[in-house]
Design a protein around this motif. Structure first.
Motif, mmCIF file in Angstrom:
data_model
loop_
_atom_site.group_PDB
_atom_site.id
_atom_site.type_symbol
_atom_site.label_atom_id
_atom_site.label_comp_id
_atom_site.label_asym_id
_atom_site.label_seq_id
_atom_site.Cartn_x
_atom_site.Cartn_y
_atom_site.Cartn_z
ATOM 1 N N UNK A 260 0.678 -1.195 0.144
ATOM 2 C CA UNK A 260 -0.051 -0.060 0.033
ATOM 3 C C UNK A 260 0.842 1.240 -0.092
ATOM 4 N N UNK A 261 2.017 1.206 -0.430
ATOM 5 C CA UNK A 261 2.903 2.173 -0.721
ATOM 6 C C UNK A 261 3.231 3.014 0.674
ATOM 7 N N UNK A 262 3.683 2.110 1.621
ATOM 8 C CA UNK A 262 4.104 2.812 2.702
ATOM 9 C C UNK A 262 5.561 3.452 2.696
ATOM 10 N N UNK A 263 6.107 4.372 3.416
ATOM 11 C CA UNK A 263 7.234 4.582 3.565
ATOM 12 C C UNK A 263 7.857 4.189 4.702
ATOM 13 N N UNK A 264 9.135 3.581 4.497
ATOM 14 C CA UNK A 264 10.058 2.978 5.849
ATOM 15 C C UNK A 264 11.148 3.630 6.261
ATOM 16 N N UNK A 265 11.526 3.297 7.515
ATOM 17 C CA UNK A 265 12.534 4.192 8.190
ATOM 18 C C UNK A 265 13.955 3.853 7.909
ATOM 19 N N UNK A 266 14.768 4.828 8.022
ATOM 20 C CA UNK A 266 16.451 4.398 7.854
ATOM 21 C C UNK A 266 16.758 3.140 8.522
ATOM 22 N N UNK A 267 16.224 3.050 9.801
ATOM 23 C CA UNK A 267 16.419 1.766 10.689
ATOM 24 C C UNK A 267 16.152 0.393 10.095
ATOM 25 N N UNK A 268 14.810 0.513 9.419
ATOM 26 C CA UNK A 268 14.319 -0.614 8.795
ATOM 27 C C UNK A 268 15.256 -1.102 7.667
ATOM 28 N N UNK A 269 15.641 0.069 6.997
ATOM 29 C CA UNK A 269 16.629 -0.075 5.701
ATOM 30 C C UNK A 269 17.858 -0.865 6.156
ATOM 31 N N UNK A 270 18.617 -0.247 7.073
ATOM 32 C CA UNK A 270 19.700 -0.746 7.613
ATOM 33 C C UNK A 270 19.660 -2.259 7.907
ATOM 34 N N UNK A 271 18.687 -2.498 8.642
ATOM 35 C CA UNK A 271 18.509 -3.950 9.198
ATOM 36 C C UNK A 271 18.165 -4.822 8.116
ATOM 37 N N UNK A 272 17.358 -4.437 6.977
ATOM 38 C CA UNK A 272 17.342 -5.304 5.865
ATOM 39 C C UNK A 272 18.526 -5.434 5.050
ATOM 40 N N UNK A 273 19.138 -4.347 4.738
ATOM 41 C CA UNK A 273 20.283 -4.311 3.772
ATOM 42 C C UNK A 273 21.361 -5.226 4.405
ATOM 43 N N UNK A 274 21.493 -4.869 5.461
ATOM 44 C CA UNK A 274 22.904 -5.577 6.170
ATOM 45 C C UNK A 274 22.549 -7.145 5.942
ATOM 46 N N UNK A 275 21.322 -7.498 6.282
ATOM 47 C CA UNK A 275 20.990 -8.866 6.460
ATOM 48 C C UNK A 275 21.387 -9.646 4.950
ATOM 49 N N UNK A 276 20.637 -8.804 3.936
ATOM 50 C CA UNK A 276 20.936 -9.437 2.634
ATOM 51 C C UNK A 276 22.194 -9.225 2.002
ATOM 52 N N UNK A 277 22.809 -8.275 2.366
ATOM 53 C CA UNK A 277 24.363 -8.302 1.993
ATOM 54 C C UNK A 277 25.196 -9.451 2.409
ATOM 55 N N UNK A 278 24.633 -10.099 3.596
ATOM 56 C CA UNK A 278 25.385 -11.237 3.911
ATOM 57 C C UNK A 278 24.839 -12.690 3.840
ATOM 58 N N UNK A 279 23.958 -12.468 2.646
ATOM 59 C CA UNK A 279 23.435 -13.825 1.848
ATOM 60 C C UNK A 279 23.825 -14.029 0.748
ATOM 61 N N UNK A 280 23.545 -15.477 0.376
ATOM 62 C CA UNK A 280 23.633 -15.986 -1.107
ATOM 63 C C UNK A 280 22.698 -15.811 -1.871
ATOM 64 N N UNK A 281 22.762 -16.092 -3.265
ATOM 65 C CA UNK A 281 21.692 -15.761 -3.750
ATOM 66 C C UNK A 281 20.496 -16.601 -3.680
ATOM 67 N N UNK A 282 20.869 -17.975 -3.461
ATOM 68 C CA UNK A 282 19.968 -18.753 -3.091
ATOM 69 C C UNK A 282 19.120 -18.721 -1.908
ATOM 70 N N UNK A 283 19.748 -18.295 -0.678
ATOM 71 C CA UNK A 283 19.067 -17.810 0.494
ATOM 72 C C UNK A 283 18.279 -16.603 0.485
ATOM 73 N N UNK A 284 18.733 -15.738 -0.388
ATOM 74 C CA UNK A 284 18.343 -14.436 -0.496
ATOM 75 C C UNK A 284 17.037 -14.503 -1.149
ATOM 76 N N UNK A 285 16.942 -15.251 -2.362
ATOM 77 C CA UNK A 285 15.593 -15.425 -3.041
ATOM 78 C C UNK A 285 14.666 -16.048 -2.316
ATOM 79 N N UNK A 286 15.177 -17.238 -1.611
ATOM 80 C CA UNK A 286 14.351 -18.193 -0.789
ATOM 81 C C UNK A 286 13.666 -17.409 0.119
ATOM 82 N N UNK A 287 14.073 -16.552 0.885
ATOM 83 C CA UNK A 287 13.643 -15.518 1.972
ATOM 84 C C UNK A 287 12.246 -14.726 1.191
ATOM 85 N N UNK A 288 12.784 -14.190 0.048
ATOM 86 C CA UNK A 288 11.751 -13.018 -0.670
ATOM 87 C C UNK A 288 10.729 -14.252 -0.863
ATOM 88 N N UNK A 289 10.847 -15.241 -1.353
ATOM 89 C CA UNK A 289 9.699 -16.137 -1.745
ATOM 90 C C UNK A 289 8.783 -16.280 -0.658
#
Length: 755
Positions: A260-289
């Motif tokens: 619904x087009x919500x806006x997210x905080x810098x905290x949420x961005x940092x948490x998510x970005x740091x998590x996915x930067x430490x993932x493999x392609x297989x795990x990242x796509x699996x989590x998103x799925x």
């Protein structure tokens, strides 16, 4: 003047059959549709096949109509049950009314629908008020039927039991639609009101301290950034099956507002970005799925309503009432009922039981059960009994009868996967179709449909439907493509530490790549100051020309990267032409450019028909003489010859200077781009034209993903899923896009009093 009546000559035997079986037929049809929906509906998030989607859509529309019509027949038959139950039952009028009253609540249960589908499309959720009114009026109709059967109704107890079950089922569906409607879903994103620091109290204290001549000041004290701290401790290494589900649910809870087009905080961005930067392609796509799977279940099923304490109570109550109704009906004397009606009643009773038990089993085997047992991924894995149960459950559910192939397999291995095994795996294991739809302009122009019928198809409005059948082909989403997209997004995310850079990266349409990679600056004119749809068609045709130019060569070609570029190119054209509602924000005059380009291509192929066919025959004979086995792509020699014929045309004079504004065709502009791509000598041998083409196409894909309306992205999860939707969500998790706040207060005021 007497009015003349015209009677339709219906044979008496046919009329008798209708009078006898109309209600019975619709009762059976309603039960059959419910059975079909509960078992087939979960497949629509895993497949794009029209053989599944079209019957499911038809059943979804027919289910409510059949149940409503049957309720109307029962209401009309009150006082004259022989019209619905057959003329041979006239003497058993009271008993037949009892049976009719007993059938009515089952139709309420059917109108409540199965747990696996509440809405077929997002728009259906907006009709929750209509379903609420329907609940009211259908309940009145059922009550009317029941009251008409009193006071001599011998089945009043089981009728009341099923009536309560029907109301619960219908209410659950209505509430599910209400919670998934756009406005209500957006309201659920709102957090508790935050009035902030008590300004009046703080200023009173500040003034009183000042009046007391105390050294007083107000300082802004930074708050502890708990999200950042947890992000710094993001899990390293591969994820277990349990952690994939847990993190998928975690990010679903944090980012479901994307729908619904919500806006997210810098905290949420940092948490998510740091998590996915430490993932493999297989795990990242699996989590998103997994995350998209939760979105699907919230928007299109009853799971959010039934998976809570009230839902559990209603499920147990429903199961008990059905079982009790079965027992009471078995014990009741049925000598005055016809055997057919007794059989139908047993079918309704045991059908309701089977549907309830099936729904309960599906619920227990869903991701929601995993989250209920162990929601937090921060809990360290142990050897407890609960952990063993969860691991065994996930292993059983995901492995199935067919072992999935390793995601790092080469493209050709995946494409040659046995069909029976692949089908079994897709149905049992996948969370989406894992298919990429492709559409090819050269193929569309080289093999056009019959001209004599084209006007008829256009006037009937079915041209797009025929195109989707004859020209759209589904390809497997390969591990190589998954790895390439992930690495591209990851490298961009690593550069985008600040939100301004993140916006710049996500708004790139190929220019970022061409500026970063040395030696490719001469190609920039094909993406700079060029409309998105124009750039997409240019790169699609150029990719096709380069691809077919190399297809029959035995040189050392980067085939994996070439196949990735080809797949991305055809997929992007599919989105532009076959998914115009998704691409409306970026499509521009893409349809006009596509049609003009096709018109020029068809004319060119018609004029060069003889040399194209001769060249195709020569290619086939040469391969035969060399005893080469043609692969899937080289079998269409006509297609290869047509592409080479286009490349043979001189483009020394820019096509735009000759055509002007007369036509929007991009055929020979693309030919010029293809020739330039083939002539560029890169400074880095590893970065050849196929790497550049693939990178440009990924940027075009990312641009479209970040500029597509959120509700259109959410709608795809019920249609087998789309690669662009996964990329859209993955971009958000990498901190790319414009859905994050740039300025955010991170401190609170504190009164400081000196000594």
């Amino acid at each position: 003047m007497a009015r003349m009546m015209v009677e339709i000559p219906i044979p008496p035997n046919w009329k008798l059959i209708w009078d006898t079986w109309d209600l019975r037929g619709f009762i059976i049809l309603s039960l059959a549709l419910q059975t079909f929906l509960i078992f087939v509906a979960p497949l629509r998030k895993k497949t794009k096949s029209n053989w599944v989607v079209m019957p499911l859509w038809s059943a979804y529309l027919l289910a409510d109509w059949a149940a409503n019509f049957a309720v109307g027949l029962i209401s009309n038959s009150q006082g004259n049950p022989s019209e619905s139950l057959g003329k041979k039952n006239v003497r058993n009028r009271v008993e037949n009314e009892d049976l009719l009253a007993f059938w009515a609540p089952f139709l309420l249960v059917h109108l409540g629908g199965p747990d696996t589908i509440t809405a077929f499309a997002l728009e259906d959720n907006e009709l929750w008020l209509r379903h609420f009114l329907g609940l009211f009026f259908q309940c009145l109709a059922a009550v009317y039927v029941f009251v008409q059967s009193l006071p001599d109704n011998r089945l009043w107890i089981p009728t009341m039991l099923m009536f309560m079950t029907g109301i619960i089922k219908y209410a659950e569906r209505t509430r599910s639609l209400y919670l998934a409607s756009a406005d209500r879903f957006k309201d659920s994103m709102l957090t508790d009101p935050e009035p902030g620091t008590n300004y009046a109290k703080l200023m009173d204290e500040y003034v009183s301290k000042k009046d007391a001549k105390l050294p007083t000041s107000i300082e802004m004290v930074p708050e502890p950034d708990r999200a950042a701290k947890s992000a710094n401790k993001a899990k390293k290494g591969n994820l277990t099956k349990l952690e994939v589900v847990q993190y998928g649910y975690l990010f679903y809870n944090k980012f479901r507002g994307l729908v619904v087009d919500s806006i997210f905080s810098r905290k949420e961005r940092n948490l998510s970005r740091d998590f996915f930067l430490n993932r493999t392609a297989k795990d990242a796509f699996a989590v998103v799925e997994v995350e998209l799977n939760f979105i699907y279940e919230v928007l299109f099923t009853k799971l959010p309503v039934v998976y809570n304490k009230i839902g559990a109570v209603s499920r147990i109550f429903s199961l008990l009432t059905i079982c009790l109704a079965i027992v009471l009906f078995i014990l009741k004397g049925k000598t005055n009922f016809s055997p057919e009606d007794v059989t139908i009643t047993y079918g309704l009773l045991f059908g309701a039981l089977v549907l309830d038990v099936s729904a309960l089993i599906m619920l227990l085997f869903s991701d929601w059960t995993i989250i209920y047992l162990q929601e937090s991924p921060d809990v360290e894995p142990d050897k407890s009994f609960k952990a063993c149960i969860i691991d065994a459950f996930l292993t059983f559910r995901t492995e199935g009868r067919c072992r999935a192939r390793n995601d790092n397999e080469k493209t050709k291995h995946v494409q040659n996967e046995p069909k029976t095994c692949g089908l079994s795996m897709r149905v049992t294991n996948n969370r989406w179709s894992e298919l990429v739809s492709t559409y090819n302009l050269i193929n569309y122009c080289l093999y056009p449909r019959g001209k004599s019928w084209e006007d008829v198809y256009t006037k009937l409005g079915i041209s797009w439907f025929l195109d989707s059948i004859f020209y759209v082909e589904s390809k497997r989403f390969t591990g190589d493509l998954k790895e390439f997209i992930f690495q591209e997004l990851k490298s961009k995310s690593e550069l985008a530490d600040d939100l301004e850079t993140a916006k710049e990266v996500s708004s790139a349409r190929g220019d970022w790549v061409l500026r970063v990679e040395e030696g490719w600056g001469s190609i920039l004119k094909y993406v700079d100051n060029v409309d998105y749809d124009q750039s997409l068609i240019l790169w699609h045709i150029a990719t096709e020309l380069c691809y077919n130019e190399e297809l029959t060569k035995s040189d050392n070609v980067n085939t994996i990267q070439r196949d990735i570029a080809k797949l991305l190119s055809d997929y992007m054209l599919y989105l532009l032409i076959m998914q115009p509602s998704m691409m409306s924000a970026v499509a521009g005059i893409g349809q006009i450019r596509f049609r003009d380009t096709c018109a020029e291509a068809k004319r060119f192929f018609e004029e060069r028909k003889a040399p194209i066919e001769m060249a195709a025959a020569n290619e086939a004979s040469i391969m035969k003489e060399n005893q080469q086995v043609p692969n899937e792509d080289t079998q269409d020699f006509k297609h290869i010859a047509a592409c080479k014929e286009i490349l043979s045309v001189s483009t020394d004079v820019p096509p735009g200077t000759i055509k002007g504004d007369q036509s929007k065709s991009l055929l020979f502009d693309s030919c010029k781009l293809a020739k330039e791509l083939m002539n560029v000598v890169p400074k880095d041998p590893k970065v050849d034209k196929w790497v550049i083409i693939s990178k440009v196409l990924v940027e075009l894909l990312c641009y479209a993903a970040s500029h597509t309306r959120a509700n259109m992205q959410a709608a795809q999860v019920s249609k087998g899923g789309e690669l662009i939707t996964i990329v859209w969500l993955l971009m958000t998790h990498f901190g790319l896009g414009d859905q994050f706040q740039i300025n955010e207060g991170q401190a609170r005021a504190k009164l400081i009093v000196g000594k």
